[in-house]
Design an enzyme around this catalytic site. Structure first.
Site, PDB file in Angstrom:
ATOM      1  N   THR A 279       0.849  -1.197   0.000  1.00  0.00           N
ATOM      2  CA  THR A 279       0.000   0.000   0.000  1.00  0.00           C
ATOM      3  C   THR A 279       0.878   1.237   0.000  1.00  0.00           C
ATOM      4  OG1 THR A 279      -1.826  -1.100   1.154  1.00  0.00           O
ATOM      5  CG2 THR A 279      -1.921   1.277   0.992  1.00  0.00           C
TER       6      THR A 279
ATOM      7  N   TRP B 282       1.150  -9.830   3.179  1.00  0.00           N
ATOM      8  CA  TRP B 282       0.499  -9.207   2.029  1.00  0.00           C
ATOM      9  C   TRP B 282       1.071  -9.789   0.724  1.00  0.00           C
ATOM     10  CZ3 TRP B 282      -0.743  -7.465   6.529  1.00  0.00           C
ATOM     11  CH2 TRP B 282      -1.718  -6.486   6.729  1.00  0.00           C
TER      12      TRP B 282
ATOM     13  N   ASN C 113      -3.434 -11.304   2.910  1.00  0.00           N
ATOM     14  CA  ASN C 113      -4.289 -10.130   2.971  1.00  0.00           C
ATOM     15  C   ASN C 113      -4.935  -9.836   1.624  1.00  0.00           C
ATOM     16  OD1 ASN C 113      -5.040  -7.524   4.526  1.00  0.00           O
ATOM     17  ND2 ASN C 113      -4.227  -6.773   2.574  1.00  0.00           N
ATOM     18  N   GLU C 114      -6.262  -9.909   1.585  1.00  0.00           N
ATOM     19  CA  GLU C 114      -7.082  -9.412   0.476  1.00  0.00           C
ATOM     20  C   GLU C 114      -6.717  -9.987  -0.890  1.00  0.00           C
ATOM     21  OE1 GLU C 114      -8.355  -5.053   2.268  1.00  0.00           O
ATOM     22  OE2 GLU C 114      -6.799  -5.140   0.731  1.00  0.00           O
TER      23      GLU C 114
ATOM     24  N   GLU D 245      -9.565  -6.004   9.401  1.00  0.00           N
ATOM     25  CA  GLU D 245      -9.101  -4.700   8.922  1.00  0.00           C
ATOM     26  C   GLU D 245     -10.304  -3.819   8.655  1.00  0.00           C
ATOM     27  OE1 GLU D 245      -6.896  -2.814   5.096  1.00  0.00           O
ATOM     28  OE2 GLU D 245      -5.944  -4.619   5.901  1.00  0.00           O
TER      29      GLU D 245
END
Length: 694
Positions: free
Chosen positions: A100, A142, A184-185, A270
């Site tokens: 990010t 991530w 993550n995601e 999150e």
């Protein structure tokens, strides 16, 4: 203990009555909303509220603070009954890839590499646990280094990578991880999580629960839940269902019923502290009020017993994405020692100073308020202590609440703490239940309240926080003062790696230390990556010159950056600014980087070859800004000029690259930012109380 199904049924019945403006007690309470707290029938266990460090590089400048300010910031975040009093910390497991804002280093750069000193997350976990031994630790990756699964994250390599990290945390720091995610995601892989469970079990980590699959707030993140009921191995592998932004993508009724029937915990792994529409709140206080609303309704409406916000502390530069609203506080000026509270600190305090992980939600005490807002009640598993946490976001008038407690709950007086837009976290007059166990409280609109039979709360803060100051200018770092690189996590002061990792290293010629961009293969990153680069400085710099001595490891090109005023949007990491690049073959160019340029996101403004080029040794590359005029110098000689007025100001940085977006390592020394045609710059002197993190 009451079952989740029965507890939720009763609580939703209460919420329905509240929404209808009805009451649950005697006619004497008709003027307000009433709650009967059933202490002997505790609901689900509370697993804490806290925040994420990472996703990515969000705490990078915190490590560079001098003492006592660095310890003060950590106290504000983690010290029990002091300020935020966070109860859980969620850590990014670094991959050398952007996640990010920036990138964080990996502990396994190759299959045989095992280094548990890289980066700062190990240090942060240690400091948090030092302040609050009851704090729980959670972690997730991530991305992953490129060697993992040869680019396939969902691989046995990744299972082993996680195990190595967990064991390194224990063997090096004596810390036990309390839970771990998958990725993550980035979707669902039910076959992989079953293999992950087997791998953990085979390595003595059978007690470490897995949460899955931590996907972003959309309707598809629940699609795999029916498989839990059909696949015993999957049901055994996944202890907790973790997803993001639950209020934006609530569980369908069938999913909620399945999770209750299987006794699965639900965590919001999150939340983004945005409003219900997924947009930023209009101001900092609305954000704090909204955070408590989210903490409450995540349980009331979604069964979530743990909520972590992204992200912990604003220790990034202002040109990085999401630098403002999400963090709990600002700590992005280590050169001055300045830091600043945000109202959301007190949102955490209204939970963290009045509850503990392992307390239980109380039947009859968790509901939406009829006039706007919400309330939850929790009790200690031992003794009779309990706390009530309420918020009145959107209320138009005061609301009176009547509580009746049974004999299992303490009849002691309750302390009352309130936060409003005008006054944050202020103790009010105590409230004592009457002989029949009844007490009443009136709540003002748009306020946060905590009522508790516990004591010891305080509005923790420190006097004489230093004033903010600009980044030091002129600036020079020769890296020689980082005598033991591992003591600093291999990261120098003030640089923020956006893509790749720029680590302190020994110069090959034995002449002290330097900085090395270490990533030589693409990682399996969370988002698309630009070229490896790191930034530092002041976004207000206009006319200046940035330079560094550069040496090539094995080809590619390297250079310096300037007037960098943006580092991406949180998905891509394309900068806005300029860079001067020098190739190992002597080719050179001045390049405009812009998120408005299609394709590679950059465009050469001038190109050439250094006259009489010899690749061996070190070469000084400088980029000079004078209004719209840009000049590139190599070893003191001007080689290129260009004119461009796209970006008039911004920070400095370092960059590496290669043909076809390849990754190359390179060495940098004597990073200097100076006035145009300024004289020699001595190394910047860092305060002696800016101590190593390890």
């Amino acid at each position: 203990m009451i079952s989740m199904t029965r507890f939720r049924s009763l609580t939703r019945h209460l919420a329905a009555l509240a929404a209808a403006g009805l009451v649950l007690a005697t006619a004497a309470h008709a003027a307000g909303q009433s709650f009967t707290l059933d202490g002997p029938s505790p609901g689900p266990a509370f697993d804490g509220v806290g925040a994420v460090s990472g996703g990515g590089g969000t705490s990078v400048l915190l490590k560079d603070y001098p003492e006592p300010q660095r310890s003060q910031i950590l106290d504000i975040l983690f010290k029990p009954k002091f300020a935020a009093s966070m109860q859980t910390l969620y850590i990014e497991i670094g991959s050398d890839g952007n996640a990010t804002q920036g990138s964080e280093p990996t502990h396994m750069r190759t299959r045989t590499d095992h280094n548990y000193r890289r980066g700062y997350e190990w240090w942060l976990m240690s400091e948090a646990k030092k302040r609050n031994p009851a704090l729980t630790l959670d972690a997730c990756a991530w991305g992953a280094p490129g060697w993992v699964g040869n680019g396939n994250f969902w691989s046995q390599d990744m299972c082993d990578y996680y195990v190595d990290w967990v064991k390194g945390l224990k063997s090096t720091y004596g810390l036990t991880l309390d839970s771990i995610g998958c990725r993550n995601e980035r979707g669902v892989n039910t076959d992989w999580v079953k293999e992950f469970r087997k791998t953990l079990d085979a390595n003595g980590l059978a007690s470490l629960p897995i949460h899955a699959f931590d996907d972003p707030g959309n309707e598809h993140m629940w699609d795999w839940i029916p498989d839990l009921a059909k696949d015993p191995a999957l049901n055994q592998a996944v202890a907790i269902v973790g997803n993001h932004c639950l209020t934006q993508a609530p569980e369908p009724a069938a999913v909620r019923e399945t999770l209750r029937r299987l006794h699965k915990k639900v965590w919001n792994t999150e939340d983004h502290v945005y409003n219900a529409d997924g947009a930023f709140y209009p101001d900092a206080y609305s954000c704090a009020l909204g955070a408590v609303h989210r903490f409450n309704v995540n349980f009331i409406d979604h069964d979530a017993t743990k909520i972590v916000n992204w992200y912990l502390v604003g220790s990034t530069y202002g040109i990085e994405p999401y630098a403002d609203q999400p963090p709990a506080m600002y700590a992005n000026s280590p050169w001055s020692g300045h830091y600043a509270f945000k109202p959301i600190i007190w949102a955490y305090a209204h939970y963290g100073q009045f509850t503990q992980v392992g307390w239980h939600y109380v039947e009859g005490g968790c509901a939406h308020l009829a006039g706007g807002g919400s309330v939850v009640t929790m009790r200690s598993p031992t003794g009779g202590d309990y706390s009530v946490i309420a918020e009145t976001a959107g209320a138009k008038a005061p609301q009176t609440l009547h509580f009746t407690i049974d004999g299992s709950l303490s009849h002691k007086a309750l302390c009352v703490w309130r936060t409003t837009r005008e006054a944050e976290f202020v103790r009010q007059a105590d409230i004592a239940p009457d002989a029949s166990g009844v007490f009443t409280v009136t709540l003002e609109p748009d306020a946060i309240y905590s009522l508790s039979t516990t004591r010891g709360q305080q509005k923790g803060s420190f006097a004489d926080v230093p004033a903010d100051k600009p980044f030091p200018f002129p600036y020079r770092d020769d890296f020689d003062h980082y005598r033991v690189a591992s003591n600093f996590g291999y990261l120098p002061h003030y640089t923020a790696d956006i893509v790749g990792v720029f680590e302190i290293a020994n110069r090959p010629d034995g002449h002290g230390k330097c900085l090395r961009q270490v990533v030589n293969h693409k990682v399996t990153s969370w988002a698309p990556e630009w070229k490896p680069y790191t930034v530092l400085g002041d976004a207000r710099w206009t006319d200046y010159q940035v330079s560094a001595d550069i040496s090539f490891d094995d080809g590619g090109w390297a250079g310096v950056m300037g007037r960098v005023c943006l580092t991406g949007n949180g998905w891509d990491n394309d900068p806005n600014g300029y860079y001067a690049r020098l190739g190992a073959d002597g080719a050179c160019s001045i390049v405009l980087a812009s998120d408005q340029i299609k394709g590679t996101r950059d465009r050469p403004l001038a190109m050439g070859v250094v006259p009489g080029w010899k690749a061996a040794g070190w070469h000084t590359v400088m980029l000079r800004f004078q209004g719209a005029k840009l000049t590139m110098l190599v070893d003191g000689q001007a080689v290129l000029t260009a004119n461009d007025h796209t970006y008039p100001a911004g920070m400095a940085g370092l960059i590496t690259g290669g043909n076809h977006d390849a990754r190359y390592t390179a060495l940098f020394d004597n990073l200097t930012v100076n006035r145009v045609d300024g004289g020699p710059v001595p190394p910047t002197v860092f305060a002696q109380d800016r101590t190593p993190i390890y």
